[in-house]
Design a protein around this motif. Structure first.
Motif, mmCIF file in Angstrom:
data_model
loop_
_atom_site.group_PDB
_atom_site.id
_atom_site.type_symbol
_atom_site.label_atom_id
_atom_site.label_comp_id
_atom_site.label_asym_id
_atom_site.label_seq_id
_atom_site.Cartn_x
_atom_site.Cartn_y
_atom_site.Cartn_z
ATOM 1 N N UNK A 168 29.653 -7.309 -51.333
ATOM 2 C CA UNK A 168 29.270 -7.227 -52.742
ATOM 3 C C UNK A 168 30.023 -8.192 -53.648
ATOM 4 N N UNK A 169 31.233 -8.578 -53.254
ATOM 5 C CA UNK A 169 32.031 -9.475 -54.099
ATOM 6 C C UNK A 169 31.393 -10.857 -54.239
ATOM 7 N N UNK A 170 30.498 -11.216 -53.323
ATOM 8 C CA UNK A 170 29.846 -12.529 -53.392
ATOM 9 C C UNK A 170 28.536 -12.495 -54.165
ATOM 10 N N UNK A 171 28.201 -11.332 -54.716
ATOM 11 C CA UNK A 171 26.936 -11.199 -55.441
ATOM 12 C C UNK A 171 27.141 -10.680 -56.861
ATOM 13 N N UNK A 196 16.671 -6.815 -56.880
ATOM 14 C CA UNK A 196 16.368 -6.836 -58.302
ATOM 15 C C UNK A 196 17.555 -7.212 -59.150
ATOM 16 N N UNK A 197 18.750 -6.733 -58.780
ATOM 17 C CA UNK A 197 19.948 -7.040 -59.559
ATOM 18 C C UNK A 197 20.254 -8.530 -59.511
ATOM 19 N N UNK A 198 20.062 -9.141 -58.369
ATOM 20 C CA UNK A 198 20.282 -10.583 -58.247
ATOM 21 C C UNK A 198 19.341 -11.332 -59.183
ATOM 22 N N UNK A 208 15.468 -19.997 -64.092
ATOM 23 C CA UNK A 208 14.069 -19.576 -63.988
ATOM 24 C C UNK A 208 13.873 -19.055 -62.571
ATOM 25 N N UNK A 209 13.600 -17.764 -62.452
ATOM 26 C CA UNK A 209 13.625 -17.083 -61.153
ATOM 27 C C UNK A 209 12.219 -16.875 -60.603
ATOM 28 N N UNK A 210 12.055 -17.217 -59.319
ATOM 29 C CA UNK A 210 10.795 -16.996 -58.624
ATOM 30 C C UNK A 210 11.023 -16.046 -57.448
ATOM 31 N N UNK A 221 11.811 -13.365 -50.880
ATOM 32 C CA UNK A 221 13.071 -14.087 -51.035
ATOM 33 C C UNK A 221 13.106 -14.608 -52.470
ATOM 34 N N UNK A 222 14.215 -15.205 -52.854
ATOM 35 C CA UNK A 222 14.364 -15.673 -54.238
ATOM 36 C C UNK A 222 14.701 -17.158 -54.272
#
Length: 229
Positions: A168-171, A196-198, A208-210, A221-222
């Motif tokens: 979790x520390x890397x996110x 969703x949090x990412x 701008x997130x896809x 994926x994101x």
């Protein structure tokens, strides 16, 4: 530093590593090779190149050198397309020779087998200094955590850390901000993760997130892009 790892074979025949300490694998069980091609090459590097065909060198930052698969595929791509790449990667837990020497990535696609010798060279290259690996591929591997790392401007980010529930520390939004801050205008951030949090954090950081189709065995994926203006 090193941690216990075990070689496993994923569904496309390519190897990955399982970490008992984290109860987590380095790649998707559904295919390590296919996952790297899909998430990082197709939706990362190749997308950026298509959008910026005359901008060289391409500066890539990778979170998690790991097995070296992403770096090797990028080197092969750079040599095939004759496009210069500067590749910066970090890894606090480098693999031992007895592990990386057994990995079978260079045998998965026989059409690029003549690049096989580079795979070992990526692993044996010295840490914490820049190395000319080939005519079109320069690399710097830093044996360091993301929290400690000094980052350089990047055009493409391969965010290949272990899953948020494992590391979790890397996110956290704070660590993502560190990465986003060094992305060039128009740069691409790509990851297998679709939490969703990412997505919310990346949007709040100005990207701008896809949400895109994931690799085999994963629905989504994101990919996120830093605005050019």
């Amino acid at each position: 530093m090193s941690r216990e790892v075990k070689i496993i074979t994923t569904e496309d025949g390519s190897h990955s590593l399982f970490v008992p300490e984290l109860n987590e694998s380095y790649h998707s069980f559904h295919g390590a090779y296919r996952e790297s091609i899909h998430v990082f090459m197709l939706y990362g590097l190749e997308t950026w190149y298509m959008r910026n065909p005359e901008t060289f060198p391409i500066r890539i930052f990778e979170v998690g050198f790991g097995t070296g698969l992403n770096a090797w595929l990028t080197l092969v791509w750079a040599e095939q397309y004759k496009v210069p790449v500067l590749y910066h990667t970090i890894e606090p837990f480098p693999l031992e020779k007895e592990i990386y020497s057994q990995l079978n990535y260079t045998e998965v696609d026989t059409s690029i087998y003549h690049y096989a010798s580079y795979f070992k060279r990526l692993h044996t290259a010295p840490w914490n200094e820049g190395v000319v690996m080939s005519e079109y591929f320069n690399m710097k591997k830093d044996k360091v955590t993301l929290e400690e790392a000094v980052l350089y401007p990047s055009d493409v980010v391969f965010y290949d850390a272990f899953a948020p529930n494992k590391q979790p520390e890397l996110w956290t939004k704070e660590i993502l901000d560190k990465v986003v801050d060094t992305m060039n205008p128009g740069a691409i951030f790509t990851t297998y993760c679709a939490k969703g949090q990412l997505k919310r954090d990346l949007k709040e950081l100005g990207l701008e997130v896809e949400t895109l189709p994931g690799p085999p065995g994963k629905k989504e994926m994101v990919r996120a892009v830093k605005p050019s203006h």
